[in-house]
Design a protein around this motif. Structure first.
Motif, PDB file in Angstrom:
ATOM      1  N   THR A   1      10.679  43.808  27.688  1.00 30.20           N
ATOM      2  CA  THR A   1       9.971  42.653  28.267  1.00 30.20           C
ATOM      3  C   THR A   1       9.324  41.796  27.179  1.00 30.20           C
ATOM      4  OG1 THR A   1       7.928  43.911  28.643  1.00 30.20           O
ATOM      5  CG2 THR A   1       9.529  43.841  30.457  1.00 30.20           C
ATOM      6  N   GLY A   2       8.994  42.425  26.037  1.00 33.03           N
ATOM      7  CA  GLY A   2       8.433  41.650  24.920  1.00 33.03           C
ATOM      8  C   GLY A   2       9.410  40.592  24.454  1.00 33.03           C
TER       9      GLY A   2
ATOM     10  N   VAL B   1      12.032  50.485  31.072  1.00 31.19           N
ATOM     11  CA  VAL B   1      11.410  49.174  30.877  1.00 31.19           C
ATOM     12  C   VAL B   1      10.185  49.351  29.997  1.00 31.19           C
ATOM     13  CG1 VAL B   1      10.536  47.120  32.055  1.00 31.19           C
ATOM     14  CG2 VAL B   1      12.014  48.715  33.278  1.00 31.19           C
ATOM     15  N   GLU B   2      10.087  48.538  28.936  1.00 37.58           N
ATOM     16  CA  GLU B   2       8.924  48.707  28.062  1.00 37.58           C
ATOM     17  C   GLU B   2       8.192  47.407  27.805  1.00 37.58           C
ATOM     18  OE1 GLU B   2       8.853  47.609  24.723  1.00 37.58           O
ATOM     19  OE2 GLU B   2      10.956  47.278  24.233  1.00 37.58           O
ATOM     20  N   GLY B   3       6.865  47.515  27.600  1.00 38.82           N
ATOM     21  CA  GLY B   3       6.056  46.329  27.337  1.00 38.82           C
ATOM     22  C   GLY B   3       4.589  46.662  27.218  1.00 38.82           C
TER      23      GLY B   3
ATOM     24  N   THR C   1      17.889  37.142  17.001  1.00 38.44           N
ATOM     25  CA  THR C   1      17.245  37.334  15.692  1.00 38.44           C
ATOM     26  C   THR C   1      16.013  36.444  15.558  1.00 38.44           C
ATOM     27  OG1 THR C   1      19.424  37.788  14.781  1.00 38.44           O
ATOM     28  CG2 THR C   1      17.675  37.334  13.192  1.00 38.44           C
ATOM     29  N   ASP C   2      16.153  35.185  15.993  1.00 35.01           N
ATOM     30  CA  ASP C   2      15.061  34.218  15.791  1.00 35.01           C
ATOM     31  C   ASP C   2      13.758  34.627  16.482  1.00 35.01           C
ATOM     32  OD1 ASP C   2      16.897  32.861  14.389  1.00 35.01           O
ATOM     33  OD2 ASP C   2      17.041  31.125  15.725  1.00 35.01           O
ATOM     34  N   ILE C   3      13.854  35.336  17.602  1.00 30.08           N
ATOM     35  CA  ILE C   3      12.615  35.692  18.317  1.00 30.08           C
ATOM     36  C   ILE C   3      11.806  36.763  17.578  1.00 30.08           C
ATOM     37  CG2 ILE C   3      13.464  34.999  20.601  1.00 30.08           C
ATOM     38  CD1 ILE C   3      13.843  38.016  21.233  1.00 30.08           C
TER      39      ILE C   3
END
Ligand SMILES: Nc1ncnc2c1ncn2[C@@H]1O[C@H](COP(=O)(O)OP(=O)(O)OP(=O)(O)O)[C@@H](O)[C@H]1O
Ligand SMILES: Nc1ccn([C@@H]2O[C@H](COP(=O)(O)O)[C@@H](O)[C@H]2O)c(=O)n1
Length: 226
Positions: free
Chosen positions: A32-33, A127-129, A83-85
């Motif tokens: 989710t990040g 799901v992680e965040g 990659t850009d994020i």
């Protein structure tokens, strides 16, 4: 259908451990990040920072995120931003999106849709965040808060970015990790476990042991459901 929810602060190992757990179980994986990062990338590209305008950007965007743990990718308006994020610019400015309640509501809605679709399709999803155990999926079958001492998390992140955790690389990383956690703490609660959430302290265990610990908690929950 099994939903595994994992939260925790920056650099604790959420993404790497979640991906491996998803792989071993044949489940989908949702970072989710990466969704908050993608929307922040979009806003930075368009020079948007006003909270009201941020929500409009999110509502109008064509967004794709892969939930295959073997191949993580993110697309915004047809552009591959995988990659850009991860750039320093996005990492330090991601709160232009994550601190806006209406923007969070939009993304949480998208996350819940993905969770329903992918868990039905693959039998489960990891799901992680920061707010998965508490807000996005409080009814998840297994809910885990991963923690580790801050100096350990900084050393892990420094090792990842700079190849090794030297004194210099640790100092360069310290502000990034601590600053992001401090800012994120204003909108999400990821430092102490909510009721019913397992705390997994990884300060003294390595990556494989962390994966095994999560697998153990899934087995435990499975046993309880039989
Ligand atoms: N238990 C562990 N012991 C040692 N290193 C670990 C452990 N878990 C993860 N790592 C390593 O720590 C680094 C950071 O992990 P990861 O990117 O998964 O963290 P994260 O919690 O997703 O961070 P962020 O929220 O900032 O994206 C990676 O290099 C990963 O391999
Ligand atoms: N559930 C979440 C997940 C992330 N955020 C915000 O996104 C940033 C990037 O997350 P990473 O996991 O890739 O480090 C994070 O710093 C938060 O601002 C969130 O708010 N909720």
């Amino acid at each position: 259908m099994t939903v595994i929810a994992i939260d925790g602060p920056s650099g604790v190992g959420k993404s790497s451990v979640s991906r491996e757990v998803a792989r071993r179980n044949g489940f989908g994986y949702l970072d989710t990040g990466a969704m908050y990062r993608a929307m922040a990338w979009l806003c930075l590209q368009r020079g948007v920072s006003d909270p009201g305008d941020v929500v409009e950007q999110i509502r109008g965007v064509d967004f794709e995120i892969s939930t295959d743990p073997e191949h993580v990718s993110v697309e915004v308006d047809g552009i591959d931003v995988t990659t850009d994020i991860r750039s320093e610019d996005v990492s330090t400015n991601v709160q232009i999106v994550s601190s806006v309640p209406d923007a969070r509501e939009e993304l949480i809605g998208m996350q819940r849709d993905i969770i329903s679709r992918v868990s039905a399709d693959k039998g489960g999803i990891v799901v992680e965040g920061r707010d998965i155990t508490t807000v996005v999926a409080p009814d998840a079958d297994v809910r885990i808060l991963m923690t580790a001492r801050e100096d350990v998390r900084i050393a892990r992140r420094a090792g990842e970015i700079h190849g090794e955790a030297t004194e210099e690389s640790v100092e360069a990383t310290r502000a990034q990790v601590a600053d992001r956690d401090r800012k994120d703490s204003a909108t999400t609660s990821f430092l102490t476990a909510a009721e019913g959430v397992h705390t997994l302290d990884t300060t003294h265990i390595d990556f494989d042991e962390s994966v095994e610990a999560v697998m153990g908690l899934i087995d435990q929950a499975d046993g309880g459901n039989k």
